[in-house]
Motif scaffolding. Sequence first.
Motif, mmCIF file in Angstrom:
data_model
loop_
_atom_site.group_PDB
_atom_site.id
_atom_site.type_symbol
_atom_site.label_atom_id
_atom_site.label_comp_id
_atom_site.label_asym_id
_atom_site.label_seq_id
_atom_site.Cartn_x
_atom_site.Cartn_y
_atom_site.Cartn_z
ATOM 1 N N PHE A 139 0.818 -1.211 0.000
ATOM 2 C CA PHE A 139 0.000 0.000 0.000
ATOM 3 C C PHE A 139 0.848 1.256 0.000
ATOM 4 O O PHE A 139 0.472 2.268 -0.574
ATOM 5 C CB PHE A 139 -0.942 0.004 1.213
ATOM 6 N N THR A 140 2.023 1.198 0.615
ATOM 7 C CA THR A 140 2.856 2.394 0.689
ATOM 8 C C THR A 140 3.472 2.729 -0.648
ATOM 9 O O THR A 140 3.523 3.872 -1.063
ATOM 10 C CB THR A 140 3.963 2.198 1.740
ATOM 11 N N TYR A 141 3.947 1.737 -1.348
ATOM 12 C CA TYR A 141 4.744 2.008 -2.532
ATOM 13 C C TYR A 141 4.051 1.677 -3.836
ATOM 14 O O TYR A 141 4.651 1.765 -4.898
ATOM 15 C CB TYR A 141 6.079 1.262 -2.428
ATOM 16 N N GLY A 142 2.799 1.318 -3.789
ATOM 17 C CA GLY A 142 2.016 1.197 -5.015
ATOM 18 C C GLY A 142 2.542 0.117 -5.920
ATOM 19 O O GLY A 142 2.726 -1.028 -5.523
ATOM 20 N N GLN A 143 2.847 0.495 -7.131
ATOM 21 C CA GLN A 143 3.240 -0.439 -8.160
ATOM 22 C C GLN A 143 4.525 -1.166 -7.784
ATOM 23 O O GLN A 143 5.455 -0.609 -7.235
ATOM 24 C CB GLN A 143 3.451 0.317 -9.472
ATOM 25 N N SER A 144 4.579 -2.448 -8.111
ATOM 26 C CA SER A 144 5.766 -3.239 -7.817
ATOM 27 C C SER A 144 6.980 -2.699 -8.545
ATOM 28 O O SER A 144 6.876 -2.148 -9.633
ATOM 29 C CB SER A 144 5.523 -4.696 -8.236
ATOM 30 N N SER A 145 8.153 -2.880 -7.934
ATOM 31 C CA SER A 145 9.382 -2.432 -8.572
ATOM 32 C C SER A 145 9.959 -3.483 -9.502
ATOM 33 O O SER A 145 11.027 -3.317 -10.059
ATOM 34 C CB SER A 145 10.424 -2.073 -7.504
ATOM 35 N N THR A 146 9.272 -4.612 -9.647
ATOM 36 C CA THR A 146 9.712 -5.656 -10.566
ATOM 37 C C THR A 146 8.812 -5.642 -11.789
ATOM 38 O O THR A 146 7.600 -5.760 -11.668
ATOM 39 C CB THR A 146 9.651 -7.037 -9.891
ATOM 40 N N ALA A 147 9.391 -5.481 -12.959
ATOM 41 C CA ALA A 147 8.598 -5.378 -14.181
ATOM 42 C C ALA A 147 9.078 -6.398 -15.194
ATOM 43 O O ALA A 147 10.226 -6.839 -15.185
ATOM 44 C CB ALA A 147 8.715 -3.975 -14.768
ATOM 45 N N SER A 148 8.179 -6.787 -16.083
ATOM 46 C CA SER A 148 8.525 -7.730 -17.141
ATOM 47 C C SER A 148 9.110 -6.968 -18.321
ATOM 48 O O SER A 148 9.173 -5.748 -18.335
ATOM 49 C CB SER A 148 7.268 -8.476 -17.578
ATOM 50 N N ASP A 158 9.246 0.931 -15.182
ATOM 51 C CA ASP A 158 9.564 0.642 -13.787
ATOM 52 C C ASP A 158 10.554 1.654 -13.210
ATOM 53 O O ASP A 158 10.574 1.904 -11.997
ATOM 54 C CB ASP A 158 10.136 -0.774 -13.680
ATOM 55 N N ARG A 159 11.372 2.260 -14.080
ATOM 56 C CA ARG A 159 12.263 3.330 -13.605
ATOM 57 C C ARG A 159 11.450 4.486 -13.026
ATOM 58 O O ARG A 159 11.850 5.122 -12.037
ATOM 59 C CB ARG A 159 13.122 3.847 -14.758
ATOM 60 N N TYR A 160 10.339 4.782 -13.682
ATOM 61 C CA TYR A 160 9.443 5.862 -13.233
ATOM 62 C C TYR A 160 8.856 5.511 -11.864
ATOM 63 O O TYR A 160 8.849 6.341 -10.946
ATOM 64 C CB TYR A 160 8.357 6.029 -14.288
ATOM 65 N N SER A 161 8.381 4.266 -11.711
ATOM 66 C CA SER A 161 7.832 3.847 -10.422
ATOM 67 C C SER A 161 8.887 3.914 -9.321
ATOM 68 O O SER A 161 8.615 4.368 -8.199
ATOM 69 C CB SER A 161 7.287 2.422 -10.528
ATOM 70 N N LYS A 162 10.087 3.470 -9.626
ATOM 71 C CA LYS A 162 11.158 3.524 -8.632
ATOM 72 C C LYS A 162 11.473 4.958 -8.234
ATOM 73 O O LYS A 162 11.746 5.249 -7.057
ATOM 74 C CB LYS A 162 12.406 2.824 -9.177
ATOM 75 N N VAL A 175 -0.550 9.920 -7.842
ATOM 76 C CA VAL A 175 -1.303 9.094 -8.788
ATOM 77 C C VAL A 175 -0.769 9.401 -10.171
ATOM 78 O O VAL A 175 -0.613 10.569 -10.545
ATOM 79 C CB VAL A 175 -2.820 9.361 -8.725
ATOM 80 N N SER A 176 -0.457 8.358 -10.914
ATOM 81 C CA SER A 176 0.158 8.496 -12.235
ATOM 82 C C SER A 176 -0.660 7.733 -13.260
ATOM 83 O O SER A 176 -1.202 6.658 -12.970
ATOM 84 C CB SER A 176 1.590 7.950 -12.192
ATOM 85 N N TYR A 177 -0.714 8.279 -14.495
ATOM 86 C CA TYR A 177 -1.606 7.720 -15.512
ATOM 87 C C TYR A 177 -0.984 8.004 -16.880
ATOM 88 O O TYR A 177 -0.621 9.145 -17.191
ATOM 89 C CB TYR A 177 -2.955 8.425 -15.385
ATOM 90 N N ILE A 178 -0.823 6.961 -17.690
ATOM 91 C CA ILE A 178 -0.320 7.106 -19.059
ATOM 92 C C ILE A 178 -1.269 6.372 -20.004
ATOM 93 O O ILE A 178 -1.653 5.226 -19.748
ATOM 94 C CB ILE A 178 1.106 6.543 -19.223
ATOM 95 N N TYR A 179 -1.604 7.045 -21.089
ATOM 96 C CA TYR A 179 -2.563 6.520 -22.069
ATOM 97 C C TYR A 179 -1.963 6.708 -23.454
ATOM 98 O O TYR A 179 -1.448 7.779 -23.780
ATOM 99 C CB TYR A 179 -3.863 7.309 -21.916
ATOM 100 N N ARG A 180 -2.014 5.644 -24.275
ATOM 101 C CA ARG A 180 -1.490 5.763 -25.636
ATOM 102 C C ARG A 180 -2.257 4.858 -26.595
ATOM 103 O O ARG A 180 -2.560 3.707 -26.275
ATOM 104 C CB ARG A 180 -0.004 5.395 -25.693
ATOM 105 N N ASN A 181 -2.527 5.397 -27.783
ATOM 106 C CA ASN A 181 -3.194 4.632 -28.840
ATOM 107 C C ASN A 181 -4.464 3.947 -28.340
ATOM 108 O O ASN A 181 -4.760 2.790 -28.668
ATOM 109 C CB ASN A 181 -2.247 3.584 -29.439
#
Length: 412
Positions: A20-29, A42-46, A61-67
């Motif tokens: 809950f504190t750090y939101g998105q996981s720092s491990t990405a595929s 994941d660099r952005y999340s870190k 709160v962060s949000y990215i939308y494309r295509n």
Amino acid sequence: MKKQFYPLFALLFLLFSLVFTYGQSSTASNEVISGFSETRLDRYSKFLNNEITEGRIPGAVSYIYRNGKIVHKAAYGYSSWEAKKPMQQDNIFHIMSMTKPIISAAFLMLYEEGYFFLTDPVSKYLPQFKDFKVSLDVNKGIDGATEPAKSEITIHQLLTHTAGFTHGIGGTTLDNEIAQAIYFEPQSSIESRVNTLIGLPLIGHPGEQWHYSASPDVLSLLIEHFSGMTTAEFLQIRIFDPLEMKDTGYNIPTNDQDRWVPVHNINKEGKLVNSDEQLPIEGNMVYGGTHGLFSTADDYMKFCQMMLNGGTGNGKRFLSPKTVELMTMNQVGDLYNGQGFGLGFGITTDVAKSKALGSEGAFYWSGAYSTYFFIDPKEDLIAILMTQVQPYSNYYGAKLPQFVYQALLDKN
């Protein structure tokens, strides 16, 4: 058994808290979604997690939308540093000057209905817009020497911040006195605020400079003049309801106030704290064009999608493509910081001169409590970042495109 249970419970509680504190996981595929690398995002999340860990922001709160797809959507940290309340994606923020693009879009809807020309003098509709005085020395304040304005203020100058008004944040004596008069002294309505503003000296002659200003407050008053509604009513009926922006307005309903994010600041000891003074979240009656709206990242994304889509959103037409084109092209020549300014938005006109990642034609703005967005038509891209920290710095506004564009691996 007890000796084994409590350490295990503590470990599970710690892991639960970290989620809950750090939101998105720092491990990405290594997956790529709509041209975006998850590993690079994941660099952005870190980065955001580290800003929270270091006590520079409470959360975001962060949000990215494309295509046409959601590429990234996450909540990080806390909505309240003091209460350690986890940030949620539907938290409600003071968007401050991100009110301005919405007001500009609303005003241009009335332009499309034929109420005025952009070249019209404002006095044609608001007779009090006559006989302005221009300060000869902004460091002498309101009572310093003045000279008559060379020309009348036009509607186009209001939209482009070239009318000669100020926002009261320039640090001069005149700026400070204007801010005190229009924002800190009691005002009963947007008309009251505007009438106070126009009784004070201009900082320059109309059309001769770009200067960030309270001009959108005049646009709000003109919306009321042309529509016969309050600006709050006009926005609700003409934009918020059709776009289903359910959490956007000048006040937060009582049953939604637990989602409000208070503003924070760094105290004298260098520690992040909830600010002692907070703007009211209910009972607001001055429906400003400069600031005043509350919103969520979801709601603001709907507005941005409408602009990206050439004036359509949620299956409805709000503006024509030609009007959106006019709003998002440079209208001020070289007056704005080496880049462009349109009708309510900053415009990137020269990527090389910006010394940052981006695209020509991208448009953007931000808010005083550290909310940011940009729209890139070339890449069919929108990015939003919302936190609540004062005083304003564009540091996070610059970090947003840096981290977004470095994760984008293809070009439209």
